[in-house]
Write a protein that holds these residues in place. Structure first.
Motif, PDB file in Angstrom:
ATOM      1  N   LEU A  71      16.720  11.446  -6.859  1.00  0.00           N
ATOM      2  CA  LEU A  71      16.376   9.808  -6.486  1.00  0.00           C
ATOM      3  C   LEU A  71      15.309   9.859  -5.631  1.00  0.00           C
ATOM      4  O   LEU A  71      15.620  10.546  -4.710  1.00  0.00           O
ATOM      5  CB  LEU A  71      17.742   9.207  -6.197  1.00  0.00           C
ATOM      6  CG  LEU A  71      17.370   7.832  -5.585  1.00  0.00           C
ATOM      7  CD1 LEU A  71      17.121   6.813  -6.567  1.00  0.00           C
ATOM      8  CD2 LEU A  71      18.708   7.288  -4.797  1.00  0.00           C
ATOM      9  N   LEU A  72      14.305   9.076  -5.762  1.00  0.00           N
ATOM     10  CA  LEU A  72      13.309   8.793  -4.574  1.00  0.00           C
ATOM     11  C   LEU A  72      13.192   7.492  -4.248  1.00  0.00           C
ATOM     12  O   LEU A  72      13.263   6.568  -5.223  1.00  0.00           O
ATOM     13  CB  LEU A  72      11.928   9.440  -5.034  1.00  0.00           C
ATOM     14  CG  LEU A  72      11.766  10.712  -5.320  1.00  0.00           C
ATOM     15  CD1 LEU A  72      10.278  11.173  -5.769  1.00  0.00           C
ATOM     16  CD2 LEU A  72      11.829  11.636  -3.941  1.00  0.00           C
TER      17      LEU A  72
ATOM     18  N   VAL B 159       8.669  14.910  -2.223  1.00  0.00           N
ATOM     19  CA  VAL B 159       8.281  15.377  -3.861  1.00  0.00           C
ATOM     20  C   VAL B 159       7.929  16.693  -3.747  1.00  0.00           C
ATOM     21  O   VAL B 159       8.364  17.307  -4.979  1.00  0.00           O
ATOM     22  CB  VAL B 159       7.049  14.209  -4.090  1.00  0.00           C
ATOM     23  CG1 VAL B 159       6.474  15.006  -5.236  1.00  0.00           C
ATOM     24  CG2 VAL B 159       7.295  13.007  -4.040  1.00  0.00           C
ATOM     25  N   HIS B 160       7.325  17.243  -3.012  1.00  0.00           N
ATOM     26  CA  HIS B 160       7.089  18.906  -3.183  1.00  0.00           C
ATOM     27  C   HIS B 160       8.207  19.500  -2.951  1.00  0.00           C
ATOM     28  O   HIS B 160       8.724  20.522  -3.563  1.00  0.00           O
ATOM     29  CB  HIS B 160       5.962  19.419  -2.220  1.00  0.00           C
ATOM     30  CG  HIS B 160       4.579  18.720  -2.172  1.00  0.00           C
ATOM     31  ND1 HIS B 160       4.005  18.617  -3.396  1.00  0.00           N
ATOM     32  CD2 HIS B 160       3.778  18.359  -1.458  1.00  0.00           C
ATOM     33  CE1 HIS B 160       2.964  18.352  -3.263  1.00  0.00           C
ATOM     34  NE2 HIS B 160       2.747  17.954  -2.141  1.00  0.00           N
ATOM     35  N   MET B 161       9.130  19.417  -2.044  1.00  0.00           N
ATOM     36  CA  MET B 161      10.544  20.283  -1.906  1.00  0.00           C
ATOM     37  C   MET B 161      11.248  20.080  -2.932  1.00  0.00           C
ATOM     38  O   MET B 161      12.127  20.924  -3.397  1.00  0.00           O
ATOM     39  CB  MET B 161      11.092  19.623  -0.547  1.00  0.00           C
ATOM     40  CG  MET B 161      10.209  20.218   0.769  1.00  0.00           C
ATOM     41  SD  MET B 161      11.055  19.636   2.448  1.00  0.00           S
ATOM     42  CE  MET B 161      11.794  18.289   1.925  1.00  0.00           C
ATOM     43  N   ASN B 162      11.471  18.769  -3.407  1.00  0.00           N
ATOM     44  CA  ASN B 162      12.248  18.186  -4.677  1.00  0.00           C
ATOM     45  C   ASN B 162      11.692  19.145  -5.766  1.00  0.00           C
ATOM     46  O   ASN B 162      12.480  19.600  -6.558  1.00  0.00           O
ATOM     47  CB  ASN B 162      12.202  17.022  -4.880  1.00  0.00           C
ATOM     48  CG  ASN B 162      13.176  16.320  -4.003  1.00  0.00           C
ATOM     49  OD1 ASN B 162      13.892  16.784  -3.109  1.00  0.00           O
ATOM     50  ND2 ASN B 162      13.196  14.850  -4.357  1.00  0.00           N
ATOM     51  N   GLU B 163      10.522  19.393  -5.898  1.00  0.00           N
ATOM     52  CA  GLU B 163      10.033  20.178  -7.032  1.00  0.00           C
ATOM     53  C   GLU B 163      10.509  21.705  -7.121  1.00  0.00           C
ATOM     54  O   GLU B 163      11.000  22.213  -7.994  1.00  0.00           O
ATOM     55  CB  GLU B 163       8.527  20.350  -7.116  1.00  0.00           C
ATOM     56  CG  GLU B 163       7.749  20.595  -8.223  1.00  0.00           C
ATOM     57  CD  GLU B 163       7.909  19.557  -9.273  1.00  0.00           C
ATOM     58  OE1 GLU B 163       8.436  19.838 -10.599  1.00  0.00           O
ATOM     59  OE2 GLU B 163       7.543  18.366  -9.223  1.00  0.00           O
TER      60      GLU B 163
ATOM     61  N   LEU C 156       3.227   6.080  -7.027  1.00  0.00           N
ATOM     62  CA  LEU C 156       2.327   6.964  -7.770  1.00  0.00           C
ATOM     63  C   LEU C 156       2.470   8.378  -7.550  1.00  0.00           C
ATOM     64  O   LEU C 156       2.299   9.022  -8.509  1.00  0.00           O
ATOM     65  CB  LEU C 156       0.735   6.473  -7.608  1.00  0.00           C
ATOM     66  CG  LEU C 156       0.294   4.979  -7.789  1.00  0.00           C
ATOM     67  CD1 LEU C 156      -1.077   4.915  -7.209  1.00  0.00           C
ATOM     68  CD2 LEU C 156       0.387   4.547  -9.254  1.00  0.00           C
ATOM     69  N   LEU C 157       2.755   8.834  -6.485  1.00  0.00           N
ATOM     70  CA  LEU C 157       3.136  10.118  -6.157  1.00  0.00           C
ATOM     71  C   LEU C 157       4.364  10.566  -7.087  1.00  0.00           C
ATOM     72  O   LEU C 157       4.506  11.525  -7.579  1.00  0.00           O
ATOM     73  CB  LEU C 157       3.526  10.350  -4.651  1.00  0.00           C
ATOM     74  CG  LEU C 157       2.172  10.348  -3.689  1.00  0.00           C
ATOM     75  CD1 LEU C 157       2.716  10.406  -2.206  1.00  0.00           C
ATOM     76  CD2 LEU C 157       1.427  11.627  -4.071  1.00  0.00           C
ATOM     77  N   ALA C 158       5.296   9.526  -7.111  1.00  0.00           N
ATOM     78  CA  ALA C 158       6.525   9.726  -7.681  1.00  0.00           C
ATOM     79  C   ALA C 158       6.423   9.685  -9.212  1.00  0.00           C
ATOM     80  O   ALA C 158       7.343  10.331  -9.970  1.00  0.00           O
ATOM     81  CB  ALA C 158       7.606   8.927  -7.145  1.00  0.00           C
TER      82      ALA C 158
ATOM     83  N   GLU D 288       0.646  -1.213   0.124  1.00  0.00           N
ATOM     84  CA  GLU D 288      -0.070   0.155  -0.021  1.00  0.00           C
ATOM     85  C   GLU D 288       0.786   1.264  -0.005  1.00  0.00           C
ATOM     86  O   GLU D 288       0.610   2.216  -0.698  1.00  0.00           O
ATOM     87  CB  GLU D 288      -0.882  -0.010   1.154  1.00  0.00           C
ATOM     88  CG  GLU D 288      -1.937  -1.043   1.186  1.00  0.00           C
ATOM     89  CD  GLU D 288      -1.605  -2.398   1.459  1.00  0.00           C
ATOM     90  OE1 GLU D 288      -0.577  -2.603   1.943  1.00  0.00           O
ATOM     91  OE2 GLU D 288      -2.370  -3.409   1.098  1.00  0.00           O
ATOM     92  N   ILE D 289       1.826   1.264   1.005  1.00  0.00           N
ATOM     93  CA  ILE D 289       2.824   2.454   0.922  1.00  0.00           C
ATOM     94  C   ILE D 289       3.636   2.576  -0.232  1.00  0.00           C
ATOM     95  O   ILE D 289       3.912   3.766  -0.745  1.00  0.00           O
ATOM     96  CB  ILE D 289       3.481   2.441   2.349  1.00  0.00           C
ATOM     97  CG1 ILE D 289       2.622   2.715   3.487  1.00  0.00           C
ATOM     98  CG2 ILE D 289       4.435   3.780   2.159  1.00  0.00           C
ATOM     99  CD1 ILE D 289       3.160   2.745   5.004  1.00  0.00           C
ATOM    100  N   SER D 290       4.159   1.505  -0.677  1.00  0.00           N
ATOM    101  CA  SER D 290       4.940   1.284  -1.934  1.00  0.00           C
ATOM    102  C   SER D 290       4.243   1.860  -3.128  1.00  0.00           C
ATOM    103  O   SER D 290       4.733   2.774  -3.869  1.00  0.00           O
ATOM    104  CB  SER D 290       5.386  -0.059  -2.093  1.00  0.00           C
ATOM    105  OG  SER D 290       6.079  -0.161  -3.417  1.00  0.00           O
TER     106      SER D 290
END
Ligand code: MN
Length: 498
Positions: free
Chosen positions: A468-469, A484-488, A438-440, A431-433
Motif C-alpha cells: 500500500l502506498l 517505491v524503490h525500497m518496496n521493490e 505516476l511514480l506508483a 503537483e505532489i499527488s
C-alpha cells in the motif's frame, strides 16, 4: 448499528493454569464483560462474540480450527488478560487463516494505588502477557492487526471499527464473482492484469462474457417492469417530460432490468463493460450501471476488473457510513498558483451514492461508441474529505495506491457538462499527488469514497498482504521515491508470499 446480520468476530482471551481456578474465573468474567460492552458500543459494526478463555495448545488449535471453518466468523480478536506462554499458540496460529487482531489493552484503566496487591498483579498482566504473545506473532511473521489502548476509549473503538470493516470487505472478496462483459478496451494497459494471480491473492474470480450473454436477459424484459422502473426514476430523479417519454429512457430501463437479471442469474456482485463492445445494446449503459453501483455492486469501465472488485469490497465496507463510494476517473485539471484541482468524472458511470442532491436524469449523445444517446444521472458532490484508491498489477505483485483528497465546490456552474462530476484538491497538493501517483503506477481509474477512511484501507491491505502506498498531507517526492524503490526490493525478497 451492525452492518451484517450474520457475520461475527470472535473474541478469545489467553491465559494459563498457573494462577488457579479463581483467577481463571475472573479472567472469563472480565473478558465477557469487555466483549459485551464493546459489542454494545454503537461504533462496533460487526457482532463481537466472546468464545473462550484458552489455557493450552490443544484448546487454542481447536478454537482456531473452528474459526477457520465457521461460515459466520470473519475474524478473530485475541487478548492476553494474564501471561500466556506463547509457544502454546504456535500450533493454532500456524493454521489460522482468517484476519487476526491483537487487542493490547488492560481490563482496569488505572492502577488502584492504595489497594494494589499481589492478587491484582496476578490477574492484570496484559502489559507483559500481550508482549509475550506479540513477540510470537512477530517471530512467526504472522500477519495481524495491532490495536493498543484502553478498551473503552474512542480510539480503540475506532480502530476496531476500521479493522472489522476491512475484515468484512476481505470476506466479501472471497468467492466474489466478477463478470467481465465484452473484455477490455483495446490496447489499454492498466485495466489488464493477471486474473489467476488475483484469484490466488484476493479470492475473487474474473470471467469473460459476451454482450450476447447480457442481451439474452434484456430481450426477455417485459413492458410492465419497464414502465414500473421508469416510474421509480421519475420519483427519485429530476427529469423532463421529454426524457420521461423518450425512447432512450425506456431502453435504459430495459438494460437495467436485463443487467440485474444477468447479475442475479450468474451470482455476480461486480462487473465491467466497455463502450467498444456493445453489440445488440441500444446505448452504453449509464443510469443502469449507476443504479447498480448504488445498490452495492462493484463496477469498472473499459474492462477494469480490478476497480470493479475493489469497489465491491469498498461498498461492503462503507455500509451505514455517510458519503458513498463510486467508480471514478481523474478527468481534467484546473491549475492554479496553489490549490490546483482535479475534476473527476467518467463518460457516464458515477455512483449516485456520492450525490450532493437529487440527481437529474438526462439524455445526451455520447461522442464515442457509435450507439444511441444514453440516459444518465447528473449530479455534483458536496465538499468534504475523500480518498481515491487504485489497485494495479505490477507484473510480480499487486499494489494499492491511496490518495487523500478534499472535495471542493466548483467556483462556477458547469451548465454544459452532462455527466456527474466531483471536484477535489488532492493532498498534499495536485503537483505532489500526481507526481507520486505516476511514480506508483496508479491507474487513471479509481475507487472514490467519501465514506471510508485511510485506516480501513490500511487494514484491508494488511489483511490482503499487499503493498500500500499512501499519498497524504505528509508525502514528499524524495521520500516517496525511496519508498517505491525500497518496496521493490522488499517484495522481491518475499516473492513467495505474493
Ligand atoms: Mn475510463
Amino acid at each position: 448499528m451492525k452492518i451484517s446480520d450474520s457475520k461475527e468476530i470472535w473474541f478469545i482471551a489467553g491465559s494459563q493454569h498457573l494462577y488457579g481456578r479463581e483467577t481463571l474465573k475472573k479472567v472469563a468474567e472480565n473478558a465477557i464483560k469487555m466483549t459485551e460492552t464493546l459489542d454494545n458500543d454503537a461504533g462496533i459494526p460487526i457482532k463481537l462474540k466472546f468464545k473462550k478463555v484458552v489455557t493450552n495448545a490443544e484448546e487454542i488449535f481447536d478454537i482456531f480450527s473452528k474459526a477457520n471453518n465457521d461460515p459466520f466468523c470473519i475474524g478473530v480478536v485475541t487478548w492476553m488478560h494474564t501471561f500466556s506462554p506463547a509457544k502454546m499458540w504456535i500450533k493454532g496460529l500456524n493454521i489460522l487463516f482468517k484476519p487476526l487482531a491483537h487487542l493490547h489493552t488492560q481490563y482496569h484503566k488505572q492502577i488502584p494505588w492504595g489497594e494494589i496487591d499481589m492478587d491484582y498483579m496476578n490477574l492484570n498482566q496484559s502489559a507483559h502477557g500481550d508482549r509475550e504473545f506479540g513477540h510470537l506473532l512477530s517471530r512467526m511473521r504472522k500477519n495481524h492487526k495491532i490495536i493498543v489502548g484502553y478498551w473503552k476509549s474512542n480510539p480503540v473503538v475506532e480502530q476496531m471499527n476500521n479493522w472489522m470493516r476491512a475484515a468484512l470487505g476481505w470476506h466479501s472478496l472471497q468467492g466474489l464473482k466478477v463478470a467481465r462483459i465484452g473484455d477490455n478496451m483495446r490496447d489499454v494497459a492498466v485495466t489488464e492484469g493477471d486474473k489467476v494471480a488475483a484469484e490466488i491473492k484476493f479470492g475473487f474470480s474474473v470471467n469473460g462474457y459476451g454482450v450476447g450473454d447480457l442481451t439474452r436477459f434484456i430481450d426477455h424484459v417485459g413492458a410492465l417492469p419497464v414502465k414500473e422502473l421508469i416510474e421509480q426514476y421519475a420519483e427519485q430523479y429530476v427529469l423532463s417530460d421529454e426524457v420521461l417519454t423518450g425512447a432512450s429512457l425506456t431502453e435504459a430501463a430495459r438494460i437495467e432490468l436485463g443487467l440485474r437479471a444477468f447479475m442475479s442469474d450468474g451470482g455476480f456482485k461486480a462487473f465491467t463493460n466497455t463502450f467498444e463492445v456493445l453489440h445488440g445494446l441500444d446505448q452504453l449503459p449509464g443510469i443502469p450501471v449507476q443504479r447498480l453501483m448504488s445498490d452495492g455492486f462493484g463496477f469498472g469501465a473499459e474492462g477494469d476488473w480490478k476497480a470493479a472488485a475493489l469497489l465491491r469490497a469498498i461498498k461492503v465496507m462503507d455500509q451505514g457510513l455517510s458519503g458513498g463510494s463510486s467508480f471514478m476517473e481523474d478527468y481534467t485539471y484546473h491549475f492554479q498558483d496553489d490549490h490546483s484541482q482535479v475534476l473527476g468524472a467518467h463518460m457516464l458511470e458515477i455512483c449516485p451514492s456520492i450525490a450532493g442532491g437529487k440527481p437529474k436524469c438526462e439524455v445526451h449523445p455520447l461522442s464515442i461508441g457509435g450507439k444511441n444517446a444514453p440516459a444518465r444521472l447528473i449530479f455534483e458532490v458536496n465538499s468534504g474529505p475523500a480518498i481515491n484508491l487504485s489497485l494495479v498489477d505490477l507484473g510480480n505483485r499487486f499494489r494499492l495506491v491511496a490518495n487523500k483528497v478534499q472535495v471542493v465546490n466548483p467556483q462556477e456552474a458547469l451548465p454544459n457538462l452532462p455527466v456527474a462530476r466531483v471536484l477535489w484538491e488532492p493532498k498534499p497538493n495536485l503537483e505532489i499527488s500526481a507526481h507520486s501517483w505516476l511514480l506508483a503506477g496508479g491507474a487513471h481509474h479509481t475507487v472514490f469514497s467519501k465514506a471510508i477512511n485511510i485506516g480501513m484501507i490500511e487494514d484491508l491491505a494488511e489483511i490482503a498482504e499487499i503493498e500500500l502506498l499512501v499519498i497524504d498531507e505528509e508525502t514528499n517526492i524524495r521520500d516517496f521515491k525511496q519508498k517505491v524503490h525500497m518496496n521493490e526490493a522488499y517484495y522481491q525478497l518475499f516473492q513467495n508470499n505474493l
